[in-house]
Design a protein around this motif. Structure first.
Motif, short mmCIF file in Angstrom:
data_model
loop_
_atom_site.label_atom_id
_atom_site.label_comp_id
_atom_site.label_asym_id
_atom_site.label_seq_id
_atom_site.Cartn_x
_atom_site.Cartn_y
_atom_site.Cartn_z
N LEU A 13 -6.86 -2.06 21.56
CA LEU A 13 -6.79 -2.75 22.84
C LEU A 13 -6.85 -1.76 24.00
CD1 LEU A 13 -6.37 -5.27 24.57
CD2 LEU A 13 -3.90 -5.00 24.25
N LEU A 14 -6.14 -0.65 23.88
CA LEU A 14 -6.16 0.34 24.95
C LEU A 14 -7.55 0.94 25.14
CD1 LEU A 14 -2.79 2.22 24.28
CD2 LEU A 14 -3.30 0.63 26.14
N GLU A 15 -8.27 1.12 24.02
CA GLU A 15 -9.64 1.64 24.13
C GLU A 15 -10.55 0.65 24.87
OE1 GLU A 15 -9.18 4.02 19.89
OE2 GLU A 15 -10.83 2.60 20.15
N ILE A 16 -10.37 -0.64 24.56
CA ILE A 16 -11.16 -1.67 25.26
C ILE A 16 -10.79 -1.71 26.74
CG2 ILE A 16 -11.57 -4.14 25.43
CD1 ILE A 16 -12.99 -2.79 23.10
N VAL A 17 -9.50 -1.61 27.04
CA VAL A 17 -9.05 -1.60 28.43
C VAL A 17 -9.71 -0.46 29.19
CG1 VAL A 17 -7.06 -1.16 29.92
CG2 VAL A 17 -6.85 -2.76 28.03
N ALA A 18 -9.76 0.71 28.58
CA ALA A 18 -10.35 1.87 29.25
C ALA A 18 -11.84 1.67 29.50
CB ALA A 18 -10.12 3.12 28.40
N LEU A 19 -12.56 1.22 28.48
CA LEU A 19 -14.01 1.09 28.63
C LEU A 19 -14.39 -0.04 29.57
CD1 LEU A 19 -15.14 1.79 24.96
CD2 LEU A 19 -15.75 3.11 26.99
N LEU A 59 -9.72 -10.56 33.19
CA LEU A 59 -10.55 -11.50 32.43
C LEU A 59 -11.59 -10.81 31.55
CD1 LEU A 59 -10.92 -14.50 31.93
CD2 LEU A 59 -12.58 -14.55 33.80
N PRO A 60 -12.39 -9.85 32.05
CA PRO A 60 -13.38 -9.22 31.16
C PRO A 60 -12.72 -8.50 29.99
CG PRO A 60 -13.87 -8.75 33.46
CD PRO A 60 -12.50 -9.35 33.43
N THR A 61 -11.61 -7.80 30.26
CA THR A 61 -10.90 -7.10 29.19
C THR A 61 -10.40 -8.09 28.14
OG1 THR A 61 -10.23 -5.36 30.71
CG2 THR A 61 -8.99 -5.56 28.66
N ALA A 62 -9.80 -9.19 28.61
CA ALA A 62 -9.27 -10.18 27.68
C ALA A 62 -10.38 -10.79 26.83
CB ALA A 62 -8.53 -11.27 28.45
N ALA A 63 -11.54 -11.06 27.45
CA ALA A 63 -12.64 -11.68 26.71
C ALA A 63 -13.13 -10.76 25.59
CB ALA A 63 -13.78 -12.02 27.67
N VAL A 64 -13.31 -9.47 25.90
CA VAL A 64 -13.78 -8.52 24.88
C VAL A 64 -12.72 -8.33 23.81
CG1 VAL A 64 -14.58 -6.17 24.47
CG2 VAL A 64 -15.31 -7.39 26.52
N ALA A 65 -11.45 -8.25 24.21
CA ALA A 65 -10.37 -8.04 23.25
C ALA A 65 -10.24 -9.22 22.30
CB ALA A 65 -9.05 -7.80 24.00
N VAL A 66 -10.36 -10.43 22.82
CA VAL A 66 -10.27 -11.62 21.95
C VAL A 66 -11.43 -11.65 20.97
CG1 VAL A 66 -10.47 -14.14 21.97
CG2 VAL A 66 -8.93 -13.00 23.57
N LEU A 67 -12.63 -11.27 21.46
CA LEU A 67 -13.79 -11.23 20.57
C LEU A 67 -13.55 -10.28 19.40
CD1 LEU A 67 -16.72 -12.22 20.18
CD2 LEU A 67 -17.47 -10.23 21.50
N GLY A 68 -12.99 -9.12 19.72
CA GLY A 68 -12.69 -8.17 18.65
C GLY A 68 -11.59 -8.67 17.73
N ALA A 69 -10.55 -9.28 18.29
CA ALA A 69 -9.45 -9.77 17.47
C ALA A 69 -9.88 -10.85 16.50
CB ALA A 69 -8.33 -10.28 18.37
N LEU A 70 -10.83 -11.69 16.91
CA LEU A 70 -11.30 -12.75 16.02
C LEU A 70 -11.98 -12.19 14.78
CD1 LEU A 70 -12.73 -15.33 18.61
CD2 LEU A 70 -10.65 -15.54 17.22
N SER A 71 -12.56 -11.00 14.92
CA SER A 71 -13.23 -10.41 13.75
C SER A 71 -12.24 -10.07 12.64
CB SER A 71 -13.99 -9.16 14.17
OG SER A 71 -13.10 -8.14 14.60
N ARG A 72 -10.96 -9.98 12.96
CA ARG A 72 -9.95 -9.67 11.95
C ARG A 72 -9.86 -10.77 10.90
NH1 ARG A 72 -6.01 -5.86 11.79
NH2 ARG A 72 -4.21 -6.29 10.45
N LEU A 73 -10.30 -11.97 11.29
CA LEU A 73 -10.28 -13.07 10.33
C LEU A 73 -11.18 -12.79 9.13
CD1 LEU A 73 -10.43 -16.07 12.84
CD2 LEU A 73 -8.41 -15.14 11.67
N ALA A 74 -12.19 -11.92 9.34
CA ALA A 74 -13.12 -11.59 8.25
C ALA A 74 -12.66 -10.38 7.44
CB ALA A 74 -14.51 -11.34 8.82
#
Length: 663
Positions: A13-19, A59-74
């Motif tokens: 999450l911190l890496e996504i926040v930075a980028l 908002l942009p950070t949250a959108a990218v972070a949620v997209l990444g978190a959803l991949s954990r389901l796989a």
């Protein structure tokens, strides 16, 4: 195990926040922080700005972070791969922005390089720990970006205003205080008004000529900056631009509104400034433009700063004045006896700020300062001289082969409309009885260059065409003045406030850089221009000669006698010609489209409506919009209600017209 997984997710999450902070938050807040006029024009209050700030940051950070978190389901492997992919995409997006600043690459080549950089970044992130550690430390960046925006940027004064204006002026002895009417126009070069003889072209601009015939025309008048947030405060404080600060009362506490506020009532209609503090005047009650327009325009801004190509759109082109109808102002105005102007469509066309200004031009028991800064004839150009509006694409260039001529034509058409507004102002002043009593001032903050290769208002334009950028029309009609006169003294716009204050019998309580017209003229003819506050550039004075008007093509105005059909063209908004209703105040007067490659660059196209040619324009070299053409049909008498026949003809070298099939 759970604790290690939690730490891993936090690190990602911190890496996504930075980028995301580097790709979205920093560039947006950098531009918005240097553009307080954006928020002032859109009437944004501090709460709306703070909400926009939260959206941009979170908002942009949250959108990218949620997209990444959803991949954990796989599964964990999919999660790791998805995160690496997101890092690569964000690094590529960052490479696009950096590349635009450090390399000449644009468009597809820049995208290809950015993809390679993104792939390398993703691989490095996957292989080594150091890149991830650096990014986690950089996650503090968005906090710093927000702090700079709120506390150190020029926009901070709009979000967190401090102070409430300076000292009020005092009366000059037993001076009489006349009503003061000030109309500040925008982006109006003096040379646009002039005929070949150096006088106001009364045929094209009869109301400006009428004003000049009853006022003092300071013909050698220059603005001091090409950017309104610097130029207008200089006019209203009497001081040259010194610091890059917001055009806000907390930054300019000593200005005309605070000086006149003790002796005058203030009725101010500002556009992209807020120099009048709440203690001196209330802002006009108009519908708030709201958070929606801030989000929409900020989204467009992100597309411009993050895209692989240079934007052809001037950010100030978003400053389109609301019409009277859009703002919900429906007070009827008397109809002047001017058949050329569509006064029956005034509600649909007339800018709301202007309508509100006119409504306040009435005699009062207490001296009143009536002030309007009207964004006319400033781009976006959308008006014909008749007052009819037309639509245009945002990305039409203003520079380059063919485009400079079109830009100047559109500017001159909107200037014709502005002349009608001047006429309406004079008519209203006479009808109300204020005309003889009042001190009337009409001027503009700066001009604009239409010189090929130097279009605009910055230093390149000043170096190539100072006469178009710096010199502006300035008219001062004293109370009871009947005859016009010309004064060619070296007038700079820091002289405006001291002149108005002297004429109004107000003693300014601060030192000014300007010189009142009641004083002896300057002996030095040097002009001062500030592309950047505190960094003056000087050049010699002298009234500029007007550039020659474009010579109309001989085919313009003729009936069509077409030869054989040949070729095709695509025209945008073709359907508008099948159901034209002039009573709405809107006409399809700008025709634009593209042509196939077989039609060479520079080929002339004749555009006709209902069998009469309204414009002849060239096919311009290909740009981001394709191989395009665009034509302004400034004569609205070409149109009638209902279906109108649009034709585009290729003009052969022998003058033969070949009709193009339109789609």
């Amino acid at each position: 195990m759970w604790d290690r997984g939690w730490r891993g997710e936090l690190g990602r999450l911190l890496e996504i926040v930075a980028l995301v902070g580097l790709v979205v938050t920093q560039p947006l807040l950098d531009v918005l922080g240097r553009s307080p006029d954006f928020f002032l024009f859109h009437r944004a209050d501090p709460a709306q700005i703070l909400l926009l700030l939260a959206l941009v940051t979170v908002l942009p950070t949250a959108a990218v972070a949620v997209l990444g978190a959803l991949s954990r389901l796989a599964g964990r492997t999919a999660r790791a791969l998805a995160h690496t992919g997101l890092v690569g995409l964000l690094v590529a997006a960052l490479a696009v922005q950096v590349g635009r600043h450090v390399a000449p690459l644009r468009g597809v080549p820049l995208l290809l390089v950015a993809v390679l950089v993104g792939a390398a970044g993703a691989a490095a992130h996957r292989r080594w720990r150091a890149p991830g550690r650096v990014l986690r430390l950089a996650a503090a960046g968005p906090v710093a970006f927000v702090a700079l925006f709120l506390l150190a940027s020029p926009t901070s004064a709009v979000v967190l205003p401090r102070g409430d204006g300076g000292a009020a002026g005092t009366a000059q002895g037993s001076a009489v205080h006349p009503p003061v009417v000030m109309l500040i126009l925008d982006e109006l070069p003096l040379v646009s008004l002039l005929g070949a003889d150096g006088k106001i072209d009364a045929g094209r601009y009869p109301h400006f000529a009428e004003l000049a015939g009853a006022s003092t025309w300071y013909r050698n008048s220059t603005g001091v900056s090409g950017w309104t947030p610097n130029a207008l405060p200089a006019m209203l404080t009497g001081r040259y631009p010194a610091k890059p600060v917001a055009p806000h009362y907390s930054q300019y506490p000593d200005n005309i509104f605070t000086a006149f506020g003790g002796l005058y009532d203030i009725r101010a209609e500002e556009s992209i400034t807020r120099l009048c503090p709440p203690s001196r005047c209330e802002q006009p009650v108009t519908p708030e433009q709201g958070l929606g327009v801030l989000v929409r325009e900020t989204g467009k801004l992100l597309g411009r700063v993050a895209g692989p190509t240079e934007s052809a759109v001037d950010p100030e082109d978003s400053y389109r004045e609301q019409t009277r109808a859009e703002a919900g102002l429906d007070a009827a105005e008397p109809v002047p006896a001017d058949p050329k102007f569509r006064w029956d469509s005034l509600d649909d066309n007339q800018p709301a700020r202007f309508t509100s200004f006119l409504a306040g031009l009435k005699p009062t028991t207490r001296p009143t300062l009536h002030f309007l800064h009207l964004l006319m004839p400033h781009s976006p150009w959308a008006y014909l001289p008749s007052g009819a509006r037309y639509d245009a694409p945002e990305d039409l260039p203003n520079n380059g082969a063919g485009w400079v001529d079109l830009a100047r034509q559109r500017h001159l058409a909107q200037l014709g409309y502005t002349d009608r507004l001047i006429g309406e102002t004079l008519r209203t002043l006479r009808a109300s009885g204020l005309y003889d009593q009042a001190l009337v001032v009409v001027t503009a903050d700066h001009g604009v260059s239409f010189r090929p290769g130097a279009q605009g208002r910055g230093m390149d334009a000043i170096k190539a065409a100072a006469g178009e950028v710096a010199w502006v029309p300035t008219f001062v009609k004293e109370p009871r003045q009947q005859a016009g006169r010309v004064d060619d003294r070296n007038w700079e716009h820091v002289d405006l406030l001291p002149t108005v204050a002297d004429e109004a019998g107000v003693r300014l309580p601060w030192r000014v850089d300007g010189r009142s017209a009641r004083q002896a003229p300057r002996t030095d003819g040097t002009k001062h221009f500030y592309d950047r506050p505190g960094e003056p550039v000087t050049f010699p004075g002298g009234v500029p000669a007007p550039p020659p008007l474009p010579t109309p093509h001989p085919l313009v105005g003729t009936e069509v006698r077409a030869g054989p059909a040949a070729g095709s063209a695509r025209v945008a908004d073709l359907a508008a010609f099948t159901a034209t209703d002039p009573d709405t105040g809107t006409l399809p007067a700008l025709v634009w489209g593209d042509v196939p490659d077989r039609i060479p660059d520079g080929t002339l196209l004749a555009v006709a409506v209902n069998g009469r040619i309204g414009a002849v324009v060239p096919v311009v070299p290909a740009d981001l919009g394709g191989r395009r053409f665009a034509a302004l049909l400034a004569d609205d008498k070409l149109f009638h209600a209902g279906t109108n026949q649009l034709d585009v003809f290729q003009v052969a070298t022998d003058g033969t017209l070949r009709r193009l099939t339109l789609s």
